[in-house]
Design an enzyme around this catalytic site. Structure first.
Site, PDB file in Angstrom:
ATOM      1  N   LYS A  22       0.566  -1.157  -0.122  1.00 29.92           N
ATOM      2  CA  LYS A  22       0.057  -0.371   0.100  1.00 29.92           C
ATOM      3  C   LYS A  22       0.932   1.212  -0.281  1.00 29.92           C
ATOM      4  O   LYS A  22       1.980   1.770   0.848  1.00 29.92           O
ATOM      5  CB  LYS A  22      -0.940  -0.363   0.418  1.00 29.92           C
ATOM      6  CG  LYS A  22      -1.819   0.942   1.174  1.00 29.92           C
ATOM      7  CD  LYS A  22      -2.498   1.320   2.127  1.00 29.92           C
ATOM      8  CE  LYS A  22      -1.878   2.444   3.278  1.00 29.92           C
ATOM      9  NZ  LYS A  22      -1.845   4.049   2.706  1.00 29.92           N
TER      10      LYS A  22
ATOM     11  N   GLU B 255      10.582   0.994   9.407  1.00 29.28           N
ATOM     12  CA  GLU B 255      11.461   1.891   9.478  1.00 29.28           C
ATOM     13  C   GLU B 255      10.992   2.889   9.904  1.00 29.28           C
ATOM     14  O   GLU B 255       9.380   3.299   9.750  1.00 29.28           O
ATOM     15  CB  GLU B 255      11.677   2.198   8.501  1.00 29.28           C
ATOM     16  CG  GLU B 255      12.693   0.869   7.958  1.00 29.28           C
ATOM     17  CD  GLU B 255      14.169   0.425   8.042  1.00 29.28           C
ATOM     18  OE1 GLU B 255      14.539   1.145   8.604  1.00 29.28           O
ATOM     19  OE2 GLU B 255      14.278  -1.060   7.604  1.00 29.28           O
TER      20      GLU B 255
ATOM     21  N   CYS C  59      13.660  10.345   6.106  1.00 24.98           N
ATOM     22  CA  CYS C  59      13.680   9.972   7.603  1.00 24.98           C
ATOM     23  C   CYS C  59      14.861   9.902   8.311  1.00 24.98           C
ATOM     24  O   CYS C  59      15.212   9.995   9.965  1.00 24.98           O
ATOM     25  CB  CYS C  59      13.185   8.485   7.703  1.00 24.98           C
ATOM     26  SG  CYS C  59      13.572   7.325   6.901  1.00 24.98           S
TER      27      CYS C  59
ATOM     28  N   GLU D 123      11.100  15.391  15.475  1.00 21.11           N
ATOM     29  CA  GLU D 123      10.558  15.007  13.919  1.00 21.11           C
ATOM     30  C   GLU D 123      10.304  15.822  13.782  1.00 21.11           C
ATOM     31  O   GLU D 123       8.385  16.036  13.632  1.00 21.11           O
ATOM     32  CB  GLU D 123      10.050  13.178  13.467  1.00 21.11           C
ATOM     33  CG  GLU D 123      11.014  13.235  12.120  1.00 21.11           C
ATOM     34  CD  GLU D 123      10.891  11.928  11.401  1.00 21.11           C
ATOM     35  OE1 GLU D 123       9.704  11.681  11.983  1.00 21.11           O
ATOM     36  OE2 GLU D 123      11.588  11.305  11.103  1.00 21.11           O
TER      37      GLU D 123
HETATM   38  P1  NAI Z   1       2.141   7.943   8.641  1.00 21.83           P
HETATM   39  O1  NAI Z   1       3.066   6.998   9.336  1.00 21.83           O
HETATM   40  O2  NAI Z   1       0.280   7.995   8.844  1.00 21.83           O
HETATM   41  O3  NAI Z   1       2.032   7.024   7.125  1.00 21.83           O
HETATM   42  C1  NAI Z   1       2.606   6.281   6.666  1.00 21.83           C
HETATM   43  C2  NAI Z   1       2.502   5.009   5.712  1.00 21.83           C
HETATM   44  O4  NAI Z   1       1.215   4.402   6.515  1.00 21.83           O
HETATM   45  C3  NAI Z   1       0.930   5.581   5.001  1.00 21.83           C
HETATM   46  O5  NAI Z   1       1.105   4.585   3.818  1.00 21.83           O
HETATM   47  C4  NAI Z   1      -0.489   5.601   5.294  1.00 21.83           C
HETATM   48  O6  NAI Z   1      -1.070   5.321   5.177  1.00 21.83           O
HETATM   49  C5  NAI Z   1       0.295   4.170   6.500  1.00 21.83           C
HETATM   50  N1  NAI Z   1      -1.107   4.684   8.063  1.00 21.83           N
HETATM   51  C6  NAI Z   1      -1.560   5.317   8.376  1.00 21.83           C
HETATM   52  N2  NAI Z   1      -2.348   5.469   9.725  1.00 21.83           N
HETATM   53  C7  NAI Z   1      -1.964   3.986   9.412  1.00 21.83           C
HETATM   54  C8  NAI Z   1      -2.127   2.480  10.759  1.00 21.83           C
HETATM   55  N3  NAI Z   1      -2.730   2.618  11.684  1.00 21.83           N
HETATM   56  N4  NAI Z   1      -2.285   0.700  10.282  1.00 21.83           N
HETATM   57  C9  NAI Z   1      -1.284   1.066   8.919  1.00 21.83           C
HETATM   58  N5  NAI Z   1      -0.760   2.016   8.219  1.00 21.83           N
HETATM   59  C10 NAI Z   1      -1.127   3.211   8.262  1.00 21.83           C
HETATM   60  O7  NAI Z   1       2.744   8.963   8.522  1.00 21.83           O
HETATM   61  P2  NAI Z   1       2.122  10.752   8.423  1.00 21.83           P
HETATM   62  O8  NAI Z   1       0.857  10.883   8.219  1.00 21.83           O
HETATM   63  O9  NAI Z   1       2.293  10.751   6.440  1.00 21.83           O
HETATM   64  O10 NAI Z   1       2.998  11.904   8.600  1.00 21.83           O
HETATM   65  C11 NAI Z   1       3.511  12.065   9.553  1.00 21.83           C
HETATM   66  C12 NAI Z   1       4.637  12.219  10.210  1.00 21.83           C
HETATM   67  O11 NAI Z   1       5.101  10.974  10.355  1.00 21.83           O
HETATM   68  C13 NAI Z   1       5.683  13.259   8.999  1.00 21.83           C
HETATM   69  O12 NAI Z   1       5.588  15.019   9.763  1.00 21.83           O
HETATM   70  C14 NAI Z   1       7.249  13.051  10.025  1.00 21.83           C
HETATM   71  O13 NAI Z   1       7.193  13.523  10.967  1.00 21.83           O
HETATM   72  C15 NAI Z   1       6.508  11.567  10.127  1.00 21.83           C
HETATM   73  N6  NAI Z   1       7.191  10.011   8.871  1.00 21.83           N
HETATM   74  C16 NAI Z   1       7.926   9.535   8.817  1.00 21.83           C
HETATM   75  C17 NAI Z   1       8.407   9.009   7.422  1.00 21.83           C
HETATM   76  C18 NAI Z   1       9.583   8.153   7.933  1.00 21.83           C
HETATM   77  O14 NAI Z   1       9.655   7.668   7.415  1.00 21.83           O
HETATM   78  N7  NAI Z   1      10.439   7.832   9.141  1.00 21.83           N
HETATM   79  C19 NAI Z   1       7.520   8.394   6.579  1.00 21.83           C
HETATM   80  C20 NAI Z   1       6.224   9.291   6.204  1.00 21.83           C
HETATM   81  C21 NAI Z   1       5.979  10.491   7.501  1.00 21.83           C
END
Ligand code: NAI
Ligand code: MG
Length: 491
Positions: free
Chosen positions: A196, A270, A304, A401
């Site tokens: 996804k 990750e 990240c 972050e």
């Molecule tokens: P997120 O962690 O919500 O999204 C990442 C993925 O997880 C997306 O595909 C989303 O649809 C999915 N997801 C969301 N809730 C889920 C759940 N309960 N169960 C399974 N999958 C789920 O990140 P978001 O809201 O886009 O960004 C928020 C913050 O997260 C950012 O400001 C940043 O600080 C951090 N982030 C860190 C990343 C990294 O690579 N370490 C990547 C993206 C965001």
């Protein structure tokens, strides 16, 4: 302070501005609407729901994309299970390798198209999509294709066995590259996949589905479901999934870890980071400043492992900050499709809001904020590169972050103080050391509690090298041979 350079402002409007150099987009075809890729076919979502994905640089809708519900997740997992039981797990490993090579080659052939779509769907500069994301995605498929028939050599005296169906959930910062990181090792090890992509950047994963079709992979080996967090949760909680691979926020990582506790699903997470770049007084300062720019302003800080903290030795702090401010004035913020652009659009309105809240918070906490004051385009989501100085270890802009082009700068006097400050974080994904002394690199590198340490460089990636975090930055490793064991049972 370096007195030779006057702290002037370079004026791109009247001075030596670059002429626009837009990437051509004639060769790119984005459909109005995309369905779900299940069992080798594009099928409509059961509930008939779709959502828009936009271009964050101009807020225009690029396409309507299917929202997968629990029934669709069930269909995809069943397709993956059927393909696993009947075809993929029984196929000769060398044959599996051929399919993965084929995917790699088709990505290379269509690299220009992928680069443009990555840039318009997510906001990143075309230069980066073209030079980093797409070549690295192809490189991951090439690398893991090579391992498919050599697993016994990777793990001598063991019996590597595939796990079954892998559920994979990825973020929006490196959409195709993250898909490659997840899919390539899973397939090489004999697993099938339900992937996804993130809701704001689904298009290159859907293009990858077209590549998978063109590569003639047996139906069901790779299934791609678009949707939001609820789709991700349905994949995580599906009984017939054997392994979850997630990249994203630490908060969602925690939710997933709770959901998986007590199940026999294997998982890798990750998560976030707050990496420190450490500049010692003996470093090549100009090179270090360029490295810092690359570490935090690269991809709008949507990385990240970004170097979002700078620790600089006190005796060179004024010089470093001065040169950094000078360099920031030459960074071009704007149209991601322009080849001169250094900093593209922030990925979404929600992310921009989060970053702006931190800019307010940093100032409320008493930090000094520096921005060059460049003009943002009228439409879209933008953040000028930002420095925070005069910060304390307790400030939230130092601890949390931000995931934007925002750097917090602190100073140190001794090596031990630098190490203590670098490690004073809940995260541990990466770090950077800038020094002229090799011994110092080994000494400090061994003491920083983070998965990747770069020395006199930053943000360099290669499929052969493992990647992953300490502490709240995650569980497990991806990349290299380590990335294979995450998709295998090793008896
Ligand atoms: P997120 O962690 O919500 O999204 C990442 C993925 O997880 C997306 O595909 C989303 O649809 C999915 N997801 C969301 N809730 C889920 C759940 N309960 N169960 C399974 N999958 C789920 O990140 P978001 O809201 O886009 O960004 C928020 C913050 O997260 C950012 O400001 C940043 O600080 C951090 N982030 C860190 C990343 C990294 O690579 N370490 C990547 C993206 C965001
Ligand atoms: Mg988008």
């Amino acid at each position: 302070m370096n007195k030779r350079i006057a702290p002037h402002k370079l004026n791109f409007d009247t001075g030596w501005a670059y002429s626009p150099a837009p990437e051509s987009i004639d060769h790119v075809h984005i459909k109005d609407q995309y369905k779900l890729f299940i069992g080798g076919k594009f099928v409509a979502p059961k509930a008939g729901k779709y959502f828009n994905t936009i271009n964050p640089a101009n807020e225009k809708v690029l396409a309507r994309v299917a929202q997968a519900g629990a029934t669709d997740v069930d269909r995809a997992v069943n397709a993956a299970r059927g393909a696993y039981d009947n075809i993929w797990s029984k196929m000769k490993p060398a044959e599996r390798g051929k399919y993965i090579y084929r995917i790699a080659r088709i990505i290379q052939e269509r690299a220009r198209e992928f680069a443009v779509i990555e840039s318009v769907d997510g906001g990143k500069p075309i230069r980066e999509a073209r030079d980093v994301d797409i070549p690295l995605a192809a490189a991951h498929f090439f690398y893991y294709a090579g391992w498919a028939d050599k697993l016994n050599y990777a793990f001598p005296c063991r019996t590597p066995q595939s796990l079954g169906v892998a559920g994979q959930i990825i973020p929006w910062n490196f959409p195709l590259l993250m898909a490659a990181w997840k899919i390539a090792p899973a397939l090489a090890c004999g697993n099938t996949v339900v992937l996804k992509p993130a809701e704001t950047t689904p298009l290159t994963a859907l293009k990858l589905a077209e590549v998978i079709e063109a590569a003639d992979l047996p139906p069901g080996v790779v299934n791609i479901l678009t949707g939001d967090g609820s789709t991700g949760a349905a994949i995580v909680n599906h009984d017939d999934v054997n392994k979850i691979a997630f990249t994203g926020s630490t908060n969602v990582g925690r939710i997933i870890q709770h959901a998986l506790a007590g199940t026999d699903k294997k998982y890798t997470l990750e998560l976030g980071g707050k990496a420190a770049n450490i500049i010692f007084a003996d470093a090549a300062i100009d090179q270090a400043v360029e490295g810092v720019v690359n570490a935090i302003f690269f991809n709008q800080g949507h990385v990240c492992c970004a170097g979002s903290r700078l620790l600089v030795q006190e005796s060179v702090a004024d010089e470093v900050v001065f040169k950094l401010k000078e360099r920031m004035q030459t960074l071009i913020v704007g149209d991601p499709l322009d080849k001169n652009t250094d900093i593209g659009a922030i990925n979404s309105a929600a992310q921009l809001e989060r970053i702006n809240a931190y800019l307010d918070l940093g100032q409320e906490e008493g930090a000094e904020m520096f921005q060059c004051g460049g003009k943002n385009p009228d439409k879209g989501y933008w953040c000028q590169p930002t420095l925070f100085t005069n910060v304390a270890q307790s400030h939230r802009v130092v601890r949390e972050e931000i995931f934007g082009p925002v750097l917090a700068i602190q100073t140190f006097r001794t090596l031990d103080e630098a190490v203590a400050k670098a490690n004073n974080t809940q995260y541990g994904l990466s770090g950077g050391i800038w020094t002229d002394k090799g011994a110092k690199i080994f000494n400090v590198g061994a003491k920083i509690r983070a998965g990747v340490i770069w020395a006199n460089t930053f943000n360099k990636f290669d499929p052969t090298s493992p990647f992953g975090g300490y502490k709240e930055s995650g569980v497990g490793r991806e990349g290299g041979m380590h990335g294979l064991s995450a998709y295998l049972d090793l008896h």
